[in-house]
Design an enzyme around this catalytic site. Structure first.
Site, PDB file in Angstrom:
ATOM      1  NE  ARG A 143      -4.173  -1.543  -0.047  1.00  0.00           N
ATOM      2  CZ  ARG A 143      -4.196  -2.504  -0.955  1.00  0.00           C
ATOM      3  NH1 ARG A 143      -3.166  -2.671  -1.773  1.00  0.00           N
ATOM      4  NH2 ARG A 143      -5.237  -3.303  -1.054  1.00  0.00           N
ATOM      5  CD  GLU A 160      -2.252   3.606  -6.823  1.00  0.00           C
ATOM      6  OE1 GLU A 160      -3.101   2.982  -7.526  1.00  0.00           O
ATOM      7  OE2 GLU A 160      -1.441   3.036  -6.082  1.00  0.00           O
ATOM      8  CG  HIS A 182      -1.954  -0.248  -8.320  1.00  0.00           C
ATOM      9  ND1 HIS A 182      -2.643   0.419  -7.324  1.00  0.00           N
ATOM     10  CD2 HIS A 182      -1.943  -1.553  -7.942  1.00  0.00           C
ATOM     11  CE1 HIS A 182      -3.042  -0.444  -6.407  1.00  0.00           C
ATOM     12  NE2 HIS A 182      -2.618  -1.651  -6.766  1.00  0.00           N
TER      13      HIS A 182
END
Length: 318
Positions: free
Chosen positions: A231, A260, A279
């Site tokens: 994370r 993000e 990601h």
């Protein structure tokens, strides 16, 4: 008797609907599909017994009196646990375990990127330039995994096949196959000091906020790399930037971030020794099918009155 309603509130819900039908649950459940940006009508909200969703607007769960369980589409559920409308008695299942294959492979890809000169060779190709380069080996190196869950255990198995030594942390300190030393969370500094590569696979909880700060980065070897596939909030961004610039560690590969997409003005973008990944760690062409299998298992358990799989521990935060 009216069949319980399953609300699939997500885009691309077809694999989930197909899996429910293929499991023979059509005679025991009703299914309604709503796009992620759409809004179910009040009748759907009032009747829904099970919900699959990325996370509906705040207050929505208060309008779902018959809701008996929620299936999250992600392994991390901090956004669910932060909701004011998530009842304490409402079971929440996460997508834990659905990243077991693709996440370790992407982490290994990052390790190969660090140790093999293929990126430089690609640039040489573009310039039609012959430059012989020497790669370093992963064999004989120590991989530290902070968070030896399902993904960490699979990564350890694959890393051991590459002749890497693996150490890591796990709550309870139970033995993990292919891991030379398993420490409790209090052994984090031991893992940091031993490792050539440190992989973060910890969940986002109040205890792990800013987990990798200046003090812990200083415990790592100067030649070591940090890889974050857990994370974004696990790292104090400014401390990592300082550690890379000052040579406290060799560099970092980051797949997750506090915001993000990562803003174009974030200083991570300008750091030569920090690689930003968009990601990609958990992405997989059949990801929906994997989560659908978990949803079907839980729906079968639900209609049979059995405990659900992959339930979130509210106290632990995952």
């Amino acid at each position: 008797m009216t069949k319980p309603l399953v609300l699939l509130w997500t885009d691309g819900a077809e694999p989930y609907a197909r899996a429910i039908a293929a499991a023979g649950l059509g005679d025991r459940l009703r299914v309604e599909i709503v796009p992620r940006a759409g809004t179910p009508d009040e009748a759907m909200l009032a009747e829904a017994a099970a919900l699959l969703s990325w996370g509906p607007p705040p207050g929505t769960l208060d309008r779902m009196p018959k809701l008996r369980f929620v299936q999250a589409l992600t392994a991390g559920v901090e956004h669910w646990l932060a909701r004011a409308d998530l009842r304490e008695d409402l079971p929440l299942s996460c997508a834990r375990g659905t990243h077991r294959v693709q996440m370790p492979e992407n982490i290994l890809g990052a390790l190969f990127h660090i140790t093999k000169p293929y990126a430089a060779i690609a640039a040489d190709n573009a310039a039609q330039r012959w430059t012989r380069r020497v790669s370093s080996t992963l064999a004989g190196k120590t991989l530290g995994i902070l968070g030896l869950g399902a993904i960490g255990a699979e990564l350890a198995r694959k890393a051991a096949a590459l002749e890497m030594r693996v150490v890591g942390t796990k709550r309870g300190m139970a033995e993990v196959p292919h891991v030379a030393q398993v420490f409790g969370p209090e052994g984090t500094d031991d893992v940091l000091a031993q490792s050539d590569f440190v992989v973060l696979l910890l969940p986002a909880t109040p205890e792990t906020e800013n987990f990798m700060n200046a003090a812990r980065l200083a415990k790592m070897q100067k030649t070591a790399w940090l890889l974050n596939f857990g994370r974004g909030a696990l790292i104090r961004d400014e401390d990592l930037i300082a550690a890379v610039r000052e040579g406290t560690i060799a560099g970092a590969v980051l797949d997750v971030f506090r915001t993000e997409p990562l803003p174009s003005n974030h200083p991570f973008w300008g750091e030569e020794k920090i690689m930003v990944l968009p990601h990609i760690g958990g992405l997989h062409p059949q990801r929906d099918e994997m989560v659908a299998a978990l949803l079907v298992e839980n729906l079968q358990r639900f209609v049979d009155g059995r405990p659900l799989s992959q339930l979130v521990d509210r106290e632990a935060g995952y």
